[in-house]
Design a protein around this motif. Sequence first.
Motif, PDB file in Angstrom:
ATOM      1  N   CYS A   1      -3.365 -25.207  56.943  1.00  0.00           N
ATOM      2  CA  CYS A   1      -4.737 -25.440  56.778  1.00  0.00           C
ATOM      3  C   CYS A   1      -5.746 -24.099  56.722  1.00  0.00           C
ATOM      4  CB  CYS A   1      -5.638 -26.146  58.072  1.00  0.00           C
ATOM      5  SG  CYS A   1      -5.117 -27.661  58.172  1.00  0.00           S
TER       6      CYS A   1
ATOM      7  N   VAL B   1      -5.469 -23.000  53.011  1.00  0.00           N
ATOM      8  CA  VAL B   1      -6.188 -23.777  52.317  1.00  0.00           C
ATOM      9  C   VAL B   1      -7.678 -23.453  52.330  1.00  0.00           C
ATOM     10  CG1 VAL B   1      -7.262 -26.013  51.762  1.00  0.00           C
ATOM     11  CG2 VAL B   1      -4.558 -25.740  51.972  1.00  0.00           C
TER      12      VAL B   1
ATOM     13  N   PHE C   1     -11.631 -26.711  57.250  1.00  0.00           N
ATOM     14  CA  PHE C   1     -10.339 -26.637  57.352  1.00  0.00           C
ATOM     15  C   PHE C   1     -10.136 -25.632  58.636  1.00  0.00           C
ATOM     16  CE2 PHE C   1      -9.679 -28.648  53.246  1.00  0.00           C
ATOM     17  CZ  PHE C   1      -8.484 -29.098  53.406  1.00  0.00           C
TER      18      PHE C   1
END
Length: 61
Positions: free
Chosen positions: A8, A11, A27
């Motif tokens: 996460c 990303v 995120f």
Amino acid sequence: MIKLAIICLVVAAIAAILGFGGVAGAFVDVAIWLAIIAAVLFVIFLVLGIFAGKKASDVLD
């Protein structure tokens, strides 16, 4: 779970570089929650393992 938190964060970094600030913030929040949950579960299982080890050693003695 830590693996998911790191994914996460990666990303989020990519989304931030590409200019998607809202997605990146979401995120990051998910990554923080996953890291907190992983830390809490680690402590719980550590304590349970210590108590189980003490019980097993008491039974064997």
